[in-house]
Structure formats: C-alpha cells, structure tokens
Scaffold this motif. Structure first.
Motif, mmCIF file in Angstrom:
data_model
loop_
_atom_site.group_PDB
_atom_site.id
_atom_site.type_symbol
_atom_site.label_atom_id
_atom_site.label_comp_id
_atom_site.label_asym_id
_atom_site.label_seq_id
_atom_site.Cartn_x
_atom_site.Cartn_y
_atom_site.Cartn_z
ATOM 1 N N GLU A 181 0.839 -1.208 0.000
ATOM 2 C CA GLU A 181 0.000 0.000 0.000
ATOM 3 C C GLU A 181 0.871 1.254 0.000
ATOM 4 O O GLU A 181 0.575 2.232 -0.693
ATOM 5 C CB GLU A 181 -0.926 0.004 1.222
ATOM 6 C CG GLU A 181 -2.027 -1.037 1.178
ATOM 7 C CD GLU A 181 -3.087 -0.723 0.136
ATOM 8 O OE1 GLU A 181 -3.252 0.466 -0.216
ATOM 9 O OE2 GLU A 181 -3.746 -1.665 -0.328
ATOM 10 N N PHE A 182 1.933 1.210 0.776
ATOM 11 C CA PHE A 182 2.853 2.352 0.835
ATOM 12 C C PHE A 182 3.489 2.604 -0.529
ATOM 13 O O PHE A 182 3.554 3.758 -0.999
ATOM 14 C CB PHE A 182 3.939 2.082 1.877
ATOM 15 C CG PHE A 182 4.998 3.149 1.953
ATOM 16 C CD1 PHE A 182 4.814 4.279 2.730
ATOM 17 C CD2 PHE A 182 6.185 3.020 1.237
ATOM 18 C CE1 PHE A 182 5.799 5.264 2.805
ATOM 19 C CE2 PHE A 182 7.167 4.001 1.302
ATOM 20 C CZ PHE A 182 6.972 5.121 2.083
ATOM 21 N N LEU A 183 3.947 1.550 -1.176
ATOM 22 C CA LEU A 183 4.607 1.698 -2.477
ATOM 23 C C LEU A 183 3.650 2.230 -3.535
ATOM 24 O O LEU A 183 4.031 3.059 -4.373
ATOM 25 C CB LEU A 183 5.199 0.355 -2.915
ATOM 26 C CG LEU A 183 6.420 -0.123 -2.115
ATOM 27 C CD1 LEU A 183 6.749 -1.581 -2.458
ATOM 28 C CD2 LEU A 183 7.631 0.767 -2.390
ATOM 29 N N LYS A 184 2.412 1.783 -3.516
ATOM 30 C CA LYS A 184 1.418 2.283 -4.472
ATOM 31 C C LYS A 184 1.208 3.780 -4.289
ATOM 32 O O LYS A 184 1.151 4.542 -5.268
ATOM 33 C CB LYS A 184 0.091 1.537 -4.282
ATOM 34 C CG LYS A 184 0.114 0.085 -4.720
ATOM 35 C CD LYS A 184 -1.190 -0.613 -4.334
ATOM 36 C CE LYS A 184 -1.139 -2.108 -4.634
ATOM 37 N NZ LYS A 184 -2.359 -2.816 -4.151
ATOM 38 N N SER A 185 1.091 4.207 -3.039
ATOM 39 C CA SER A 185 0.870 5.626 -2.761
ATOM 40 C C SER A 185 2.090 6.463 -3.126
ATOM 41 O O SER A 185 1.961 7.562 -3.670
ATOM 42 C CB SER A 185 0.532 5.823 -1.280
ATOM 43 O OG SER A 185 -0.714 5.252 -0.971
ATOM 44 N N LEU B 148 -5.914 4.490 4.963
ATOM 45 C CA LEU B 148 -6.116 3.277 5.750
ATOM 46 C C LEU B 148 -6.527 3.579 7.194
ATOM 47 O O LEU B 148 -6.827 2.669 7.958
ATOM 48 C CB LEU B 148 -4.837 2.433 5.771
ATOM 49 C CG LEU B 148 -4.313 1.959 4.418
ATOM 50 C CD1 LEU B 148 -3.045 1.140 4.610
ATOM 51 C CD2 LEU B 148 -5.368 1.150 3.664
ATOM 52 N N LEU B 149 -6.518 4.857 7.569
ATOM 53 C CA LEU B 149 -6.930 5.253 8.913
ATOM 54 C C LEU B 149 -8.440 5.512 8.943
ATOM 55 O O LEU B 149 -9.012 5.963 7.953
ATOM 56 C CB LEU B 149 -6.171 6.498 9.356
ATOM 57 C CG LEU B 149 -4.649 6.355 9.442
ATOM 58 C CD1 LEU B 149 -4.006 7.695 9.782
ATOM 59 C CD2 LEU B 149 -4.246 5.299 10.465
ATOM 60 N N THR B 150 -9.057 5.233 10.072
ATOM 61 C CA THR B 150 -10.517 5.353 10.164
ATOM 62 C C THR B 150 -10.920 6.371 11.222
ATOM 63 O O THR B 150 -10.179 6.646 12.162
ATOM 64 C CB THR B 150 -11.149 3.997 10.539
ATOM 65 O OG1 THR B 150 -10.667 3.604 11.824
ATOM 66 C CG2 THR B 150 -10.812 2.928 9.514
ATOM 67 N N PHE C 177 -4.014 0.955 11.061
ATOM 68 C CA PHE C 177 -4.139 0.824 9.614
ATOM 69 C C PHE C 177 -5.106 -0.320 9.309
ATOM 70 O O PHE C 177 -4.857 -1.466 9.663
ATOM 71 C CB PHE C 177 -2.782 0.542 8.970
ATOM 72 C CG PHE C 177 -1.807 1.689 9.060
ATOM 73 C CD1 PHE C 177 -2.171 2.957 8.653
ATOM 74 C CD2 PHE C 177 -0.533 1.488 9.553
ATOM 75 C CE1 PHE C 177 -1.271 4.023 8.728
ATOM 76 C CE2 PHE C 177 0.382 2.535 9.630
ATOM 77 C CZ PHE C 177 0.006 3.804 9.221
ATOM 78 N N LEU C 178 -6.231 0.025 8.669
ATOM 79 C CA LEU C 178 -7.229 -0.973 8.281
ATOM 80 C C LEU C 178 -7.042 -1.307 6.806
ATOM 81 O O LEU C 178 -7.335 -0.488 5.936
ATOM 82 C CB LEU C 178 -8.641 -0.456 8.536
ATOM 83 C CG LEU C 178 -9.773 -1.408 8.121
ATOM 84 C CD1 LEU C 178 -9.706 -2.713 8.904
ATOM 85 C CD2 LEU C 178 -11.139 -0.742 8.309
ATOM 86 N N LEU C 179 -6.574 -2.507 6.543
ATOM 87 C CA LEU C 179 -6.371 -2.981 5.181
ATOM 88 C C LEU C 179 -7.657 -3.645 4.672
ATOM 89 O O LEU C 179 -8.474 -4.120 5.454
ATOM 90 C CB LEU C 179 -5.218 -3.988 5.144
ATOM 91 C CG LEU C 179 -3.846 -3.442 5.557
ATOM 92 C CD1 LEU C 179 -2.920 -4.574 5.964
ATOM 93 C CD2 LEU C 179 -3.233 -2.643 4.420
ATOM 94 N N ASP C 180 -7.816 -3.695 3.365
ATOM 95 C CA ASP C 180 -8.937 -4.417 2.738
ATOM 96 C C ASP C 180 -10.287 -3.933 3.279
ATOM 97 O O ASP C 180 -11.178 -4.723 3.557
ATOM 98 C CB ASP C 180 -8.835 -5.934 2.985
ATOM 99 C CG ASP C 180 -7.418 -6.474 2.965
ATOM 100 O OD1 ASP C 180 -6.753 -6.291 1.936
ATOM 101 O OD2 ASP C 180 -6.964 -7.072 3.959
#
Length: 266
Positions: free
Chosen positions: A17-21, A133-135, A245-248
C-alpha cells in the motif's frame, strides 16, 4: 528528477500500500526486502529492490549508505520472537541487539531507526502515504448491544495499557472478563488462545500506545484477522481509530456483515 524514497519492508500488504501511494505521489522508490518474509509483489511496485537475508543488519546498512537515500520508511511485520534466538543474525545485528537496554519491540525498532539515521538517512512517518487506511470513530459493520459495548470499553482500556507497556496490542474479552492478552506469540495466537478459553461470542480489541510514534509498529488489521475471528466464533472486533491501519476495508466490511461480525473503530 523524481524524489527518492526508501522502504524497509517486512511481511504483509502494508508495504505494498505504501509503495502504491509513493508511486502515485511521484516518488522513485528503493525497497529493502527480506527474503522469505516480504511479499514478492514489491518487485512490481518498486523502482529498485534489494533482497536481503533476514537479520543481516550489516548488509542492509551498507546498501543504504551506498544508495544515499534522503528518507526511508519501515513497514511490515517481522516476528518479535526472533529477537530472543539470534538465528540468522550477522555480527552487526548481534552486537546491535546486545547493546539495547531491553528487547521490547519499540526498543528494537527505535534502535534500528538510530542506526539508519547514523547512516545519513532519516526515517519518516509513513502516515501521509497511508492516510486512506486510517478510520474515524464509528461502527463499520453490525450493531453493538449494551453488553458488547461494555466488553469493547474494557478491552480497549486494557489493550491501551498493554500496548503502552510494549507487551502487545491485542486482548480478548467476554462477558466483562479479560480472557487473553497478547505477548510475544502475536495477534493470531492470542486470538486462538482467547477463543479456546472463552468459547463463542468473544470480543477482540486492538490498540496503539498512549504516545504512539507512527514510525514504529502501528497496529494493523485486515481481512485475515477478521476471517480468523469469524472461524473461531468471535462476535466483535474493536480497534483504535486514527491510529490503526485498516487494510482491505471494503472486503472487511462486506465479510463482517455477511458473517454477523461487529467491526467498530473506537
């Protein structure tokens, strides 16, 4: 000329996710990946990848100095229990571990940050790349009963203290009783142990440290944990808003609603 950004990547999809961003923000990324631990997909998402045998700290620092990166992030899971074994450690890693005041996760990671910064690279807070990814606080799936709400309140209070002591991040609660707390075994094993003691209908709570450094071991939750809780008869998963961090996310909410699992960001 693109800005350069490094990543020391452990296990899981958080590094991806970090690399995509980072790519979307126009960075040229250099990933230091751990053989047998880091997801191979980093090859497709990084400008350059160095595969390093786990716990070869000296090799990593030499490569880092050679690359002359201005900044790097540290993301992804590495089992804490290996810090007790020295298995696969090079001389630099052994001397590093022995120099620490203790072997708690925060101590180890902040020690690694210090070594990286001595090499001329600053360690950055990855949150700007992972803010999606934060809520915010709220119930994301299901509905909390009065008694489940009480379990969530108890579990989050205990998990916060546990995390601040750098013991673990996760507790299992049922009917106003703390059934299991996470130690060096990790989240999944804690949940399994809690489920075996509590039976069906338990609540899992996950929290960050009171003074959470977002560069260091931020709580992470994804679909695999939700599926595990469901398979063991759990009813509720609660986690700390803005510091987990909430993934998916879409997959988590859809699965939870289908299986009758409550998901709450506290």
């Amino acid at each position: 000329m693109k800005k350069r950004l490094g990543l020391l990547a452990g296990k899981g999809s958080l590094p991806l996710e970090f690399l995509k961003s980072a790519e979307a923000e126009g960075y040229e990324t250099v990933t230091f990946a751990l053989e047998g631990i880091t997801d191979r997909e980093v090859e497709d998402l990084s400008g350059k990848v160095f595969w390093i045998k786990p716990f070869k700290l000296g090799t990593f620092l030499k490569l880092l100095k050679r690359e002359k990166l201005p900044q790097i992030a540290i993301l992804g899971k590495v089992e804490h229990r290996v810090a007790l074994s020295f298995s696969g450690f090079d001389l630099k890693a052994i001397t590093f571990i022995l120099s620490l005041k203790d072997r708690r996760p925060e101590t180890i990671i902040k020690g690694i940050i210090s070594e990286i910064e001595k090499a001329g690279t600053s360690v950055v807070d990855p949150t700007p790349f992972l803010s999606h990814l934060l809520t915010e606080p709220g119930v994301m799936a299901g509905k909390l009963t009065f008694y489940v709400q009480k379990d969530v309140e108890l579990g989050m209070k205990v998990a916060k203290e546990l995390a601040s002591l750098d013991v673990g991040q996760t507790v299992v609660v049922k009917d106003g009783t703390v059934v299991a707390v996470e130690g060096i075994e990790g989240t999944d094993e804690c949940i399994k142990r809690g489920a075996s003691l509590a039976g069906k209908g338990f609540t899992v709570c996950k929290a960050a440290r009171k003074s959470q450094d977002m560069r260091v071991d931020v709580p992470t939750l994804g679909i695999d944990t939700v599926k595990l809780v469901a398979s063991l008869g759990g009813k509720t998963i609660a986690f700390e808003s803005r510091k987990t961090f909430l993934l998916d996310r879409e997959q988590v909410v859809k699965f939870a609603e289908e299986r009758g699992i409550n998901i709450v960001s506290v």
